[in-house]
Design a protein around this motif. Structure first.
Motif, PDB file in Angstrom:
ATOM      1  N   LEU A 265       0.743  -1.168   0.008  1.00 42.47           N
ATOM      2  CA  LEU A 265       0.145  -0.049   0.021  1.00 42.47           C
ATOM      3  C   LEU A 265       0.630   1.246  -0.023  1.00 42.47           C
ATOM      4  N   ILE A 266       2.015   1.273   0.636  1.00 39.41           N
ATOM      5  CA  ILE A 266       2.794   2.523   0.887  1.00 39.41           C
ATOM      6  C   ILE A 266       3.515   2.483  -0.667  1.00 39.41           C
TER       7      ILE A 266
ATOM      8  N   SER B 290       2.394   1.525  -3.476  1.00 36.28           N
ATOM      9  CA  SER B 290       1.407   1.892  -4.491  1.00 36.28           C
ATOM     10  C   SER B 290       0.980   3.385  -4.502  1.00 36.28           C
ATOM     11  N   SER B 291       0.968   4.161  -3.316  1.00 36.17           N
ATOM     12  CA  SER B 291       0.754   5.360  -2.836  1.00 36.17           C
ATOM     13  C   SER B 291       1.742   6.239  -3.310  1.00 36.17           C
TER      14      SER B 291
ATOM     15  N   SER C   7       1.406   6.165  -7.158  1.00 33.62           N
ATOM     16  CA  SER C   7       0.424   7.016  -7.705  1.00 33.62           C
ATOM     17  C   SER C   7       0.683   8.394  -7.775  1.00 33.62           C
ATOM     18  N   LEU C   8       1.366   8.922  -6.591  1.00 39.14           N
ATOM     19  CA  LEU C   8       1.710  10.264  -6.380  1.00 39.14           C
ATOM     20  C   LEU C   8       2.856  10.839  -7.550  1.00 39.14           C
TER      21      LEU C   8
END
Length: 143
Positions: A15-16, A18-19, A22-23
């Motif tokens: 999740l980290i 992917s975040s 994405s950013l």
């Protein structure tokens, strides 16, 4: 480390990653990291495929088969790299997604190696992958 902790750590790391991906994608190229990813017409089909079938089939192909094959020929870290590269190639929607999938694939490959030593490599990776996909599915459709 026990099974639930390994799953939680892997999902949290993914999740980290992917975040961050994405950013970076949004700020560097002005597009979503999901640019080029084909959508589904039916939410139920997407849920079954993304949360259940894909994690099982991808774990079978990219971790179980590839890593077990290469472990007989090379060191575990090389097997993880080969596995993660194959995983990323299968997720080649755009360049950012490829890089993101490369990191995610390495986490799943490493998790598989850890799990194999405790005789639950396949189920460990399939569970972590499924939980990660479930969280992303919920975030994408309901939040």
């Amino acid at each position: 480390m026990n099974f639930p902790k390994l799953v939680i750590i892997a999902v949290f790391c993914n999740l980290i990653i992917s975040s961050i991906a994405s950013l970076l994608s949004t700020h560097l190229i002005g597009r979503s990291i999901n640019h080029g990813v084909k959508g589904f017409e039916n939410l139920n089909e997407e849920f079954i495929l993304v949360v259940f079938l894909a994690p099982i089939l991808e774990t079978l192909l990219f971790q179980y088969l590839i890593i077990n094959f290469f472990l007989t020929k090379t060191k575990s870290h090389y097997a993880c790299i080969i596995s993660s590269f194959a995983f990323a190639l299968q997720h080649l929607y755009n360049s950012f997604y490829f890089i993101f999938a490369l990191f995610i694939g390495f986490i799943f490959a490493y998790l598989f190696i850890i799990g194999v030593k405790k005789n639950y490599g396949f189920i460990l990776v399939a569970t972590a992958h499924s939980l990660y996909n479930f969280i992303v599915f919920i975030l994408k459709h309901f939040l």
